[in-house]
Design an enzyme around this catalytic site. Structure first.
Site, PDB file in Angstrom:
ATOM      1  N   ASP A 105       0.853  -1.190   0.000  1.00  0.00           N
ATOM      2  CA  ASP A 105       0.000   0.000   0.000  1.00  0.00           C
ATOM      3  C   ASP A 105       0.889   1.240   0.000  1.00  0.00           C
ATOM      4  O   ASP A 105       1.772   1.358  -0.858  1.00  0.00           O
ATOM      5  CB  ASP A 105      -0.965  -0.061   1.197  1.00  0.00           C
ATOM      6  CG  ASP A 105      -1.945   1.092   1.267  1.00  0.00           C
ATOM      7  OD1 ASP A 105      -2.911   1.090   0.505  1.00  0.00           O
ATOM      8  OD2 ASP A 105      -1.733   2.001   2.094  1.00  0.00           O
ATOM      9  N   HIS A 303      -7.044  -6.240  -1.224  1.00  0.00           N
ATOM     10  CA  HIS A 303      -5.970  -5.280  -1.010  1.00  0.00           C
ATOM     11  C   HIS A 303      -4.955  -5.699   0.042  1.00  0.00           C
ATOM     12  O   HIS A 303      -3.781  -5.346  -0.044  1.00  0.00           O
ATOM     13  CB  HIS A 303      -6.582  -3.939  -0.600  1.00  0.00           C
ATOM     14  CG  HIS A 303      -5.588  -2.830  -0.448  1.00  0.00           C
ATOM     15  ND1 HIS A 303      -4.901  -2.300  -1.515  1.00  0.00           N
ATOM     16  CD2 HIS A 303      -5.169  -2.158   0.657  1.00  0.00           C
ATOM     17  CE1 HIS A 303      -4.092  -1.342  -1.085  1.00  0.00           C
ATOM     18  NE2 HIS A 303      -4.227  -1.237   0.225  1.00  0.00           N
TER      19      HIS A 303
END
Length: 329
Positions: A105, A303
């Site tokens: 991320d 994610h």
């Protein structure tokens, strides 16, 4: 508590902004692990022992603004060159000259920036969830403001100090649980449902988070750990990273379009918006990541790659590290 992992060492080392907290395990070539939002070193809990068992010195940091690391008050203290120098400070404090850096991320952006700005220190780079996209194009705040039409993109909502905090901090546990679920492969909204990356006019992001569901990787104990840490620290330090995207764009002007040439790895989730929205960046890897060793998009994964697919992530990391060896330039 799951935060007390066996066989790991917690340390605090000096950094440009004060202290940097890290957790390390194992001996061997240094592998620096950099988390994203809203996480801290704990997101790497599954990979620390795997890397250590494979013969590496695995070190997961709390990024500036998170966890037990320093949280400068000034918004501009969270710009990319400063975070890169934090990583350099960790390498030096551990008595090393060079390291492999792996990020997820925002940590992927930090890892990419570190490889770009300090190739003398970071000899290889692994990127999870967010592919490398060289600096370029319009000013980020202008680009994000144009996304979504009448709806507001989450990055834009995070820009004004205090605004996102007012949404999140009254119920940190509930917001985190919803946010994690919204971006997890097994609990994300169904195709065609309103996108949780955007808020409707007059609404908040949480309005679109899944209700009453929890990702398989997120048990009560894990959520307790994340909740306790962010209730203690607040969210401002974490959100200030988003508030420096325009400054990053200015700071990196001399690196417009620049490739990262060190040996690299990319791992994305097939159900992650970062993978689908940035498909062009992945297609450009032969130009932007000429040292790419392997690239993987995991079916059914969202994610939170290293938590949704801990065993597979560990295997991909150790396979890649074995392929590049200790002598990567």
């Amino acid at each position: 508590m799951p935060q007390q992992l066996p066989d790991v060492t917690h340390r605090v080392v000096p950094g440009p902004a004060g202290r940097i907290h890290l957790v390390e395990q194992g001996e061997g070539p240094l592998v620096l692990l950099v988390h994203g939002f809203p996480e801290f070193w704990y997101s790497w809990r599954h990979q620390l022992p795997v890397l250590a068992a494979a013969g590496y010195r695995a070190v997961a940091v709390d990024v500036r603004g998170y966890g037990r690391s320093s949280r400068p008050e000034a918004v501009e203290a969270y710009r990319m060159p400063d975070l890169v120098e934090d990583g350099v400070a960790v390498v030096r404090a551990l008595g090393e000259r060079r390291a492999v850096i792996v990020g997820h991320d925002w940590g992927a952006n930090i890892a990419a920036g570190s490889a770009l700005l300090r190739p003398d220190v970071f000899r290889a780079v692994g990127l999870l969830s967010v592919p490398y996209a060289p600096r370029g194009g319009p000013r980020p705040s202008d680009m994000f403001a144009a996304m979504g039409g009448e709806e507001e993109f989450y990055v834009s909502r995070f820009q004004q100090p205090g605004r996102a905090e007012a949404e999140i901090e009254p119920d940190v546990r509930g917001w985190l649980a919803g946010f994690y679920a919204a971006l997890s492969g097994d609990t994300k909204p169904a195709p065609g449902a309103p996108d949780p990356h955007f808020a409707a006019p007059g609404g908040v992001l949480r309005d679109r988070f899944p209700a009453g569901v929890r990702p398989d990787w997120l048990g009560e104990d894990e959520l307790d750990v994340y909740t306790a840490e962010f209730e203690r620290t607040g969210l401002t330090g974490a959100l200030n990273r988003y508030r420096n995207m325009d400054r990053d764009w200015e700071d990196l002007a001399d690196h417009d379009g620049a490739p990262i040439t060190q040996p690299s790895l990319f791992v994305g989730g097939a159900l992650d918006a970062s993978t689908t929205w940035m498909a062009d960046a992945i297609e450009a890897f032969p130009v932007t990541l000429p040292g790419l060793v392997s690239s993987h998009v995991l079916d059914g994964c969202g994610h939170w790659i290293q938590q949704e697919r801990p065993e597979e992530t560990g295997r991909l990391l150790t396979d890649w590290l074995g392929a590049i060896g200790d002598a990567a330039p």
